[in-house]
Design a protein around this motif. Structure first.
Motif, PDB file in Angstrom:
ATOM      1  N   GLU A 103      -4.681  11.748  -2.870  1.00  0.00           N
ATOM      2  CA  GLU A 103      -5.921  11.472  -2.123  1.00  0.00           C
ATOM      3  C   GLU A 103      -6.090   9.968  -2.095  1.00  0.00           C
ATOM      4  N   GLY A 104      -6.025   9.358  -0.920  1.00  0.00           N
ATOM      5  CA  GLY A 104      -6.230   7.920  -0.838  1.00  0.00           C
ATOM      6  C   GLY A 104      -4.949   7.132  -0.995  1.00  0.00           C
ATOM      7  N   CYS A 105      -5.087   5.968  -1.626  1.00  0.00           N
ATOM      8  CA  CYS A 105      -3.906   5.103  -1.745  1.00  0.00           C
ATOM      9  C   CYS A 105      -3.952   4.247  -2.998  1.00  0.00           C
ATOM     10  N   SER A 145       0.833  -1.207   0.000  1.00  0.00           N
ATOM     11  CA  SER A 145       0.000   0.000   0.000  1.00  0.00           C
ATOM     12  C   SER A 145       0.868   1.259   0.000  1.00  0.00           C
ATOM     13  N   ASP A 180     -12.443   4.128  -4.039  1.00  0.00           N
ATOM     14  CA  ASP A 180     -11.407   5.081  -4.435  1.00  0.00           C
ATOM     15  C   ASP A 180      -9.985   4.516  -4.317  1.00  0.00           C
ATOM     16  N   VAL A 181      -9.839   3.294  -3.819  1.00  0.00           N
ATOM     17  CA  VAL A 181      -8.531   2.647  -3.731  1.00  0.00           C
ATOM     18  C   VAL A 181      -8.183   2.106  -5.115  1.00  0.00           C
ATOM     19  N   LEU A 191      -7.379   3.511   5.216  1.00  0.00           N
ATOM     20  CA  LEU A 191      -7.681   3.715   3.794  1.00  0.00           C
ATOM     21  C   LEU A 191      -8.148   2.460   3.065  1.00  0.00           C
ATOM     22  N   THR A 192      -7.708   1.265   3.528  1.00  0.00           N
ATOM     23  CA  THR A 192      -8.085   0.035   2.826  1.00  0.00           C
ATOM     24  C   THR A 192      -9.130  -0.783   3.563  1.00  0.00           C
ATOM     25  N   LYS A 234       1.046   5.712  -0.657  1.00  0.00           N
ATOM     26  CA  LYS A 234       0.347   6.998  -0.609  1.00  0.00           C
ATOM     27  C   LYS A 234       0.132   7.522  -2.024  1.00  0.00           C
TER      28      LYS A 234
END
Length: 165
Positions: A53-55, A48, A106-107, A90-91, A50
């Motif tokens: 925005e998000g990942c 994962s 959004d990932v 995030l996940t 960065k």
């Protein structure tokens, strides 16, 4: 619990029975390979990173390492891994069980070509003691991968013996 989200995801596909759960940890490539009974390279690790925005999640072979220049050429930014807290936030999956399934829309998920040398691979299934055996095409499809990419190094040397074959 994120394994339950992954189980529900695969239940909708009629594949929940393919999820393997182990009595011991499979949180690292080496532990997962021991639990499954395969070489470490066949473990499909989910890394994962960065983004603004998000990942970004990159699923790669267990013996592959991120190649920073390739990563920057692909994504236009330096490879910067998420902290364990950020990965979970995030996940929806904790480090050791991060997988490309049942993640927020959004990932961005990508699959690295280092996996393509195997008929099947074993990504985690949302916990630090689970995995699921999938073909590379199943992994690509069920992870909603945005594409096959080439951002890893180190794995090509592993496929050839001393004679270079």
């Amino acid at each position: 619990m994120s394994i339950e989200k992954v189980r529900a995801y695969f239940q909708e596909l009629g594949m929940a029975d393919k999820i393997l759960e182990f009595p011991s940890s499979s949180a690292t490539v080496e532990l997962a390979a021991q639990a499954v009974g395969v070489i470490p390279a066949r473990i499909a690790k989910t890394l994962s990173f960065k983004k603004e925005e998000g990942c970004i999640l990159i699923v790669a072979a267990g013996d592959a390492k991120i190649d920073n220049p390739k990563f920057k050429a692909q994504f236009g930014r330096k490879a910067s891994m998420l902290s364990p807290d950020a990965a979970l936030a995030l996940t929806g999956h904790a480090v050791g069980g991060v997988c490309p399934f049942a993640v927020p829309e959004d990932v961005e998920v990508y699959t690295d070509i280092s996996l393509k040398r195997f008929p099947t691979v074993f990504p985690a299934a949302g916990s630090s003691n689970s995995a699921i055996e999938l073909s590379c095409e199943e992994l690509f499809t069920y992870s909603h991968s945005r594409g096959w990419i080439d951002v890893c190094k180190g794995w090509q040397e592993e496929q050839s013996g001393p004679s270079g074959v």
